[in-house]
Design a protein around this motif. Sequence first.
Motif, PDB file in Angstrom:
ATOM      1  N   ARG A  21      72.256-115.913 -22.316  1.00 18.32           N
ATOM      2  CA  ARG A  21      72.130-114.457 -22.311  1.00 18.32           C
ATOM      3  C   ARG A  21      72.680-113.829 -21.028  1.00 18.32           C
TER       4      ARG A  21
ATOM      5  N   SER B 257      78.099-116.434 -18.835  1.00 21.27           N
ATOM      6  CA  SER B 257      77.652-117.006 -20.105  1.00 21.27           C
ATOM      7  C   SER B 257      77.925-118.504 -20.162  1.00 21.27           C
TER       8      SER B 257
ATOM      9  N   GLY C 246      79.831-111.753 -24.719  1.00 18.04           N
ATOM     10  CA  GLY C 246      78.555-111.270 -25.235  1.00 18.04           C
ATOM     11  C   GLY C 246      77.593-112.404 -25.509  1.00 18.04           C
ATOM     12  N   VAL C 247      76.426-112.017 -25.986  1.00 20.09           N
ATOM     13  CA  VAL C 247      75.360-112.964 -26.312  1.00 20.09           C
ATOM     14  C   VAL C 247      75.667-113.599 -27.669  1.00 20.09           C
TER      15      VAL C 247
ATOM     16  N   THR D 109      74.122-107.687 -26.892  1.00 17.63           N
ATOM     17  CA  THR D 109      75.035-107.677 -25.751  1.00 17.63           C
ATOM     18  C   THR D 109      75.038-106.328 -25.056  1.00 17.63           C
TER      19      THR D 109
ATOM     20  N   ASP E  83      84.243-105.880 -22.463  1.00 19.05           N
ATOM     21  CA  ASP E  83      83.663-106.783 -23.458  1.00 19.05           C
ATOM     22  C   ASP E  83      84.114-106.506 -24.885  1.00 19.05           C
TER      23      ASP E  83
ATOM     24  N   VAL F 252      78.729-113.472 -32.003  1.00 20.09           N
ATOM     25  CA  VAL F 252      78.480-112.660 -30.818  1.00 20.09           C
ATOM     26  C   VAL F 252      77.709-111.422 -31.270  1.00 20.09           C
TER      27      VAL F 252
END
Length: 337
Positions: free
Chosen positions: A94, A131, A137-138, A150, A173, A145
Amino acid sequence: MTDAAKLDLPIRPRRVRRTPALRAAVRETQLSAGHLVQPLFVHGDDADTPLDALPGQTRWSLGGLVAQSGRCLGAGVDKVVVFPKIPEAEKTRRGEAAHDPAGLVPRAVAALKAAHPALCVITDVALDPYSSDGHDGVVDAGGEVDNDATVAVLVKQAVAHADAGADVVSPSDMMDGRVAAIRAGLDAAGHDRVAILAYSVKYASAFYGPFREALDSAPRAAPAGRIIPGDKATYQMDPANVREAQREAALDEAEGADLLMVKPAGPYLDVIRAVRERTRLPVAAYQVSGEYLMLEAAAATGHLDRRKAHLEALVGIRRAGADAILTYAATEAAGWL
């Protein structure tokens, strides 16, 4: 038909190219140090480390970053954008280190602003350096993603950078809706004067390789039992699309972006022009690591004049419509100009 043609006179456009003074008088596109932004890499080590992947570039210590920024200012480049190299041990799924107020970027921003108050400090807002998956992103349990998860982290990251003194935050992003969320988050935190440079048009490009090597931020192989995207094509744009670029730029403008970015620059001059014609906002373009490295490699073998090639490429980006250019050649180019 021109008057000269009507009179059967010779047409001689070359007359105004005859001397440097005449060429300067009719020059349509101007390039100056004020148009340039210098990307700088920073890490938490005490030593400054030259980057094999990007000749002439360095991964700076905090002290080295401050010193190099002073050299940028001395050359007339008064804008820098900071990219962090985060230790592997601090990376998580995260990217919590992205919004640590005592993290590398906030410390770097504070040091830069303390040493060089006139310097415009831009920060990168994205999770890939932080990350463990190497994505912007997460990545959720299903291997996707997660856009909204995110965005929530990006808002925290942008606020942490603004708290440290950043003049501009630059979300790179490509998550949907993040500009509006970051604007709201900044304003709620009392940072209504901090600008947003949105990477509105960021392509899933092959030209990012040296940059990802410098930050160790490439997408990772999936651990056992997990499926994650092997590239960033699910959120970065298809290189074939230009109408989509116009749409993305319009969305970011509507959400409150102050400047719009097209990345990469050289292979996408038509996109820079298309965005320029659709907005009154300033347009930035990023001459990315692969573009820079191609020029450096060709110059190193003697096939190109290094100075002339860099300046010609930058003038082309300006001519396409870019108001600001992020380029690794910024400080040198300012000296050449």
